[in-house]
Design a protein around this motif. Structure first.
Motif, PDB file in Angstrom:
ATOM      1  N   ASP A 235      23.013  18.477  66.295  1.00 50.30           N
ATOM      2  CA  ASP A 235      23.225  17.090  66.153  1.00 50.30           C
ATOM      3  C   ASP A 235      22.848  16.249  67.304  1.00 50.30           C
ATOM      4  O   ASP A 235      22.405  15.102  67.219  1.00 50.30           O
ATOM      5  CB  ASP A 235      24.607  16.970  65.699  1.00 50.30           C
TER       6      ASP A 235
ATOM      7  N   GLU B 191      20.108   8.226  62.637  1.00 51.01           N
ATOM      8  CA  GLU B 191      21.286   9.110  62.841  1.00 51.01           C
ATOM      9  C   GLU B 191      22.540   8.121  62.650  1.00 51.01           C
ATOM     10  O   GLU B 191      22.722   7.347  63.334  1.00 51.01           O
ATOM     11  CB  GLU B 191      21.587   9.801  63.953  1.00 51.01           C
ATOM     12  N   SER B 192      23.434   8.195  61.660  1.00 53.89           N
ATOM     13  CA  SER B 192      24.527   7.283  61.353  1.00 53.89           C
ATOM     14  C   SER B 192      25.812   7.995  61.162  1.00 53.89           C
ATOM     15  O   SER B 192      26.744   7.437  60.994  1.00 53.89           O
ATOM     16  CB  SER B 192      24.188   6.273  60.160  1.00 53.89           C
ATOM     17  N   ARG B 193      25.977   9.377  61.455  1.00 54.22           N
ATOM     18  CA  ARG B 193      27.151  10.143  61.086  1.00 54.22           C
ATOM     19  C   ARG B 193      28.082   9.760  62.228  1.00 54.22           C
ATOM     20  O   ARG B 193      27.859   9.543  63.339  1.00 54.22           O
ATOM     21  CB  ARG B 193      26.848  11.445  61.222  1.00 54.22           C
TER      22      ARG B 193
ATOM     23  N   GLU C 282      27.822   9.530  66.541  1.00 52.55           N
ATOM     24  CA  GLU C 282      28.109   8.300  67.087  1.00 52.55           C
ATOM     25  C   GLU C 282      29.323   8.177  68.032  1.00 52.55           C
ATOM     26  O   GLU C 282      29.396   7.753  69.201  1.00 52.55           O
ATOM     27  CB  GLU C 282      28.425   7.190  66.040  1.00 52.55           C
TER      28      GLU C 282
ATOM     29  N   GLY D 235      34.776  10.420  61.977  1.00 54.35           N
ATOM     30  CA  GLY D 235      34.023  11.157  62.907  1.00 54.35           C
ATOM     31  C   GLY D 235      34.919  12.332  63.789  1.00 54.35           C
ATOM     32  O   GLY D 235      34.876  12.757  64.837  1.00 54.35           O
TER      33      GLY D 235
END
Length: 297
Positions: free
Chosen positions: A146, A280-282, A286, A92
């Protein structure tokens, strides 16, 4: 790249080309010399041209070898950059993050959150979109945003919502109001006052919560004027259009023409919330959520 040529061939070739000595190159690669020599011969056979001039005393690059060295280094460098970029994306650390937020959040903890995030992830393009709670929710649902920063949102299927700040409400009165000199005020004293309030379209729950404060006092405020931004609301109050009930953070932009008084006996509070899509797992999302949640109030 020819199917017979592998990345290890490029690494072996670059080592020999830089050392110009098979023995030292083998030591550098933690190989024995015969297998290294064989791999270089295999590479030359795949290319169809010799890369080195070999004598019993020296090793030198051919014209083809010299040209291939530039390209081999470039290929390995590009590959390493791609690997590093992929790992950064996985953590990220790069990319673009679209954050929708309510303007009143900028009077509270949002500047600190944005500053901390930018310092932690300087390669991320942080795109900020100021709007109302209802529109931020729409942006999360349609994928244009997002992450969202909301104010007193309604429960919405498909969204994960976490409170990051809780603050009391205050009464906002004109400076020349009969109660302006008090240290606090009871909601009952505002019974006959015209109210300046933001529209329901900005967010149904955010619209209703402060008005419900007055239900236990037996009346519903009369909204005489609507405005979409707190700065506008405060200036209208200062100009005599009415009074309002606002989150305590508006004190930061209160002009001399208005006063903000604590409401006595009122337990209702306003919440600023962090929202993102369920599932949501991006990592980029996170990471932002972790920083925002770490500054809850």
């Amino acid at each position: 790249m020819d199917q017979d040529i592998e990345l290890r061939h490029l690494r072996y070739f670059v080592a020999v080309a830089e050392e110009l000595h098979f023995g030292r190159a083998a030591e550098r690669l933690h190989l024995s010399q015969p297998p290294l020599s064989q791999q270089i011969r295999n590479l030359e056979e795949s290319l169809g041209y010799p890369l080195f001039k070999r004598t019993s005393r020296s090793v030198a690059l051919t014209t083809a070898g010299d040209a291939f060295l530039l390209r081999a280094r470039r290929t390995l460098r590009n590959l390493q950059r791609d690997i590093d970029d992929t790992r950064s994306i996985g953590r990220g650390e790069v990319g673009a993050l679209n954050v929708g937020f309510v303007g009143s959040g900028m009077l509270a903890m949002l500047p600190s959150i944005f500053k901390t995030y930018r310092e932690a992830y300087p390669k991320v393009h942080l795109r900020l979109h100021e709007s109302f709670t209802s529109r931020v929710v729409e942006g999360l649902e349609n994928g244009s945003l997002d992450v969202g920063i909301l104010r007193d949102s309604d429960a919405t299927e498909g969204l994960q919502i976490k409170t990051i700040l809780t603050e009391p409400y205050v009464a906002v009165l004109p400076r020349n109001h009969r109660c302006a000199a008090q240290k606090s005020i009871s909601p009952a004293m505002l019974r006959d006052e015209p109210f300046v309030h933001y529209p329901r379209s900005a967010g149904a729950r955010a619209f209703d919560k402060p008005l419900k404060i007055f239900e236990e006092y037996g009346f519903q405020p009369r909204i005489a004027q609507e405005a979409s931004h707190w700065l506008t609301i405060l200036r209208l109050i200062g100009a005599g259009f009415g009074i309002s009930v606002a989150p305590a953070c508006v004190r930061q932009i209160a002009s001399p023409e208005v006063v903000c008084l604590p409401l006595r006996g009122v337990k209702e509070t306003s919440q600023i919330e962090l929202a993102w899509l369920v599932g949501e797992s991006r990592p980029i999302v996170e990471a932002f959520a972790q920083i925002a949640a770490g500054q809850t109030g």
